[in-house]
Design a protein around this motif. Structure first.
Motif, short mmCIF file in Angstrom:
data_model
loop_
_atom_site.label_atom_id
_atom_site.label_comp_id
_atom_site.label_asym_id
_atom_site.label_seq_id
_atom_site.Cartn_x
_atom_site.Cartn_y
_atom_site.Cartn_z
N GLN A 1 44.35 20.87 59.26
CA GLN A 1 44.76 19.87 58.29
C GLN A 1 43.57 19.28 57.53
O GLN A 1 43.69 18.91 56.36
N VAL A 2 42.43 19.20 58.19
CA VAL A 2 41.25 18.67 57.51
C VAL A 2 40.85 19.56 56.34
O VAL A 2 40.37 19.08 55.30
N GLN B 1 42.99 21.31 54.55
CA GLN B 1 43.98 21.03 53.50
C GLN B 1 43.64 19.74 52.76
O GLN B 1 43.77 19.65 51.53
N ARG B 2 43.22 18.74 53.52
CA ARG B 2 42.88 17.46 52.88
C ARG B 2 41.65 17.61 51.98
O ARG B 2 41.57 16.99 50.91
N LEU B 3 40.68 18.40 52.43
CA LEU B 3 39.51 18.65 51.59
C LEU B 3 39.93 19.37 50.32
O LEU B 3 39.46 19.04 49.21
N ASP B 4 40.80 20.35 50.46
CA ASP B 4 41.29 21.09 49.30
C ASP B 4 41.98 20.14 48.32
O ASP B 4 41.77 20.21 47.10
N ALA B 5 42.79 19.22 48.84
CA ALA B 5 43.49 18.25 47.97
C ALA B 5 42.50 17.31 47.30
O ALA B 5 42.65 16.96 46.12
N ALA B 6 41.47 16.89 48.05
CA ALA B 6 40.47 16.00 47.47
C ALA B 6 39.72 16.68 46.34
O ALA B 6 39.42 16.07 45.30
N PRO C 1 36.04 10.13 48.55
CA PRO C 1 37.28 10.74 49.05
C PRO C 1 37.06 11.73 50.18
O PRO C 1 37.97 11.95 50.99
N GLY D 1 37.62 10.50 53.68
CA GLY D 1 38.98 10.23 54.11
C GLY D 1 39.76 11.46 54.53
O GLY D 1 40.98 11.38 54.74
N ILE D 2 39.12 12.60 54.67
CA ILE D 2 39.86 13.83 55.00
C ILE D 2 40.12 13.97 56.49
O ILE D 2 40.83 14.88 56.92
N GLY D 3 39.53 13.09 57.31
CA GLY D 3 39.73 13.17 58.75
C GLY D 3 38.63 12.43 59.48
O GLY D 3 38.10 11.43 59.00
#
Length: 433
Positions: A220-221, A223-228, A271, A274-276
C-alpha cells in the motif's frame, strides 16, 4: 598482437589486446566481464570509422561502449572488437543564450555536470556520475530531472553519427531526420554516436531528500507514493529501492526537486511523508553536481556482475504493488528499483522519438546477482511482468525478440527495424541480425 588483428595505421597505439597491461581496465562493463579480442580506444571521429571498418572487414563481433556503467552489459563481448569512446569526452557550450551544448559521446555525466555548472546549465541525465553519455542519450535517459525536463533524448537537437560503412553523418531536424529519430531511443542499432548537441536547462541547485519507509506486504505504501506523484509538482522526481531483511521490507526513497525555491521543495516533499511509516533522513539544497559527482567515476571491471530486466507501469494497482513487494521479499535475491516518470515526459509526442512510452508513470527495474542468472531473474519477474506495458532498453541485459517488442511496440518497432536495416544493412551493430 594476433597478425589477423594487426592495426590499421590510423589506429596505431589505440588498440588494446589481452597481452596489454591495460586490458583489465578496458575489457568489461560495470556489470559484465568480457573477453574481447581487441578494444579500440579512438581519439577522433576518423578513428571510430576506422575501427568500425576493421570489425566489418574482419568479421569481428562488435560492441560499442561510451565509457560508463553499461548496466545492460552490451558494451563488451567475447572474442570480438569493442569500441571504447572514453577519450572522446569534450563538453562545449556552443551558444549560452540558446543553451546549446555539444557533448562527445564518451563523456560521463559527472564530467558534463562539472563542465556546465559554471554556466548555470545542466542536462537531464542519468542518476549516477559514472553513466556514459552515449548509451544514455541513444536509449532514452531516465534520471533525476526527468519529470521536470523530460528524457535525455527529448533534449537532443543533433547527433554526429558514424555509420558502419565508415561515413560520418550529422542528423538533425533538417538533415537525416529519420536517423535523428532512431538515434533518440534506438540508436545502438543504427550507428555509433560520437557527439550530441543538447538544449540544456537553466539549473544550478536542487532540493534533495532521502527518506526511508516501511513497506507492508500488500504494497500500500507503493500505491500511496504513486498517488502522491500523480499530484506532485513536476519539479519532483523520485527513485526508490526496496530492501528486505527477514520479514521486514523497507523502501529507500531519494527525492530530487529541480529548483532551489524552498517553498516548492517543501510542497513537493511533504506529501511523501504521508505515504506511511516514513522517516525523513536528510533534506538539503545542493548543487546539481553533487548528485552526479566526479567521485562516481570509478573503473568498470565487472565488479557488480548482475542481470537486469524492467517494465513500465502506468498505475501501481493493488495487484501490481503486491507483486512488486512479493518479488523484492521473495526467496530469490532480486533488487527492485522504481523510478518515477510522468510530468514532462508526457509533453513529447510518442511518435517524435524512438522512445514511445510517454503515458507510463513508473519504471520498475529488477536485478539479480550470481549465482542467479537471467533465466532465474526472468522467472522471479513474471508476477510483475503481468502488470507492465513497455520496457526501457538500457535496463535489459537479455535482448530477446520479446524484449525488443516490449521496448519498441507495434509501428515503432517496425520503423526501428526498417531504419536499422537502412543504416546498418549488414547488421554489424546487431549481433545475430
Amino acid at each position: 598482437m594476433n597478425p589477423e588483428l594487426r592495426a590499421p595505421a590510423e589506429l596505431s597505439g589505440k588498440l588494446i589486446t589481452p597481452d596489454d597491461t591495460r586490458y583489465g581496465e578496458y575489457r568489461s562493463t560495470y556489470t559484465t566481464v568480457g573477453s574481447p579480442a581487441v578494444v579500440a580506444v579512438p581519439v577522433t571521429t576518423s578513428d571510430v570509422a576506422t575501427a568500425l571498418l576493421m570489425a566489418r572487414e574482419r568479421g569481428l563481433p562488435l560492441a560499442v561502449r561510451s565509457g560508463g556503467h553499461g548496466l545492460a552489459g552490451s558494451g563488451t563481448n567475447h572474442g570480438g572488437l569493442v569500441i571504447d569512446l572514453r577519450r572522446l569526452n569534450k563538453v562545449t557550450v556552443l551558444d549560452r543564450r540558446k543553451r546549446l551544448v555539444r557533448v562527445e559521446a564518451g563523456a560521463r555525466w559527472a564530467q558534463v555536470a562539472e563542465a556546465l555548472s559554471p554556466h548555470g546549465l545542466a542536462i537531464s541525465s542519468g542518476d549516477h556520475g559514472n553513466v556514459g553519455v552515449g548509451g544514455l542519450a541513444t536509449g532514452g535517459g531516465v534520471g533525476w530531472l526527468v519529470r521536470y525536463f523530460g528524457l535525455t533524448v527529448d533534449r537532443v537537437r543533433a547527433v554526429d553519427v558514424v555509420l558502419t560503412d565508415g561515413s560520418v553523418v550529422r542528423a538533425d531536424a533538417f538533415n537525416e531526420p529519420d536517423l535523428l529519430w532512431v538515434m533518440r531511443g534506438a540508436g545502438a542499432g543504427a550507428g555509433v554516436a560520437v557527439a550530441f548537441e543538447f538544449e540544456a536547462i537553466e539549473l544550478r541547485n536542487v532540493g534533495y531528500a532521502q527518506l526511508i519507509a516501511r513497506v507492508d506486504p500488500a504494497g500500500q505504501v507503493l500505491q500511496r507514493l504513486d498517488a502522491a506523484l500523480k499530484d506532485a509538482p513536476r519539479e519532483l522526481t523520485t527513485a526508490l529501492m526496496l530492501s528486505s531483511q527477514g520479514s521486514v521490507t523497507s523502501a529507500f526513497i531519494t527525492a530530487v526537486v529541480a529548483t532551489d525555491n524552498e517553498q516548492v521543495i517543501r510542497r513537493a516533499i511533504e506529501p511523501l511523508l504521508g505515504i506511511g511509516d516514513v522517516a525523513l533522513q536528510q533534506a538539503v539544497i545542493a548543487p546539481y553536481t553533487s548528485l552526479v559527482p566526479r567521485q562516481h567515476m570509478h573503473s568498470n571491471v565487472g565488479q557488480m556482475r548482475s542481470s537486469s530486466t524492467n517494465g513500465l507501469i502506468t498505475d501501481i494497482t493493488p495487484a501490481a504493488a503486491h507483486a512488486i513487494v512479493g518479488v523484492a521479499s521473495g526467496p530469490a535475491p532480486v533488487l527492485i528499483q522504481i523510478r518515477s516518470l510522468g510530468g514532462a515526459v508526457t509533453d513529447t509526442d510518442p511518435a517524435d522519438t524512438a522512445f514511445p512510452h510517454r503515458h507510463q508513470r513508473s519504471l520498475v527495474i529488477a536485478s539479480s546477482f550470481p549465482p542467479y542468472d537471467h533465466e532465474a531473474l526472468g522467472k522471479a519477474w513474471e508476477p510483475v511482468a503481468e502488470h507492465t506495458e513497455g520496457a526501457y532498453v538500457n535496463f535489459e541485459s537479455n535482448p530477446t525478440k520479446s524484449a525488443f517488442d516490449q521496448t519498441y511496440p507495434g509501428t515503432v518497432g517496425s520503423r526501428v527495424t526498417e531504419l536499422w536495416k537502412r543504416y546498418d544493412p549488414e547488421g554489424i551493430l546487431r549481433p545475430g541480425a
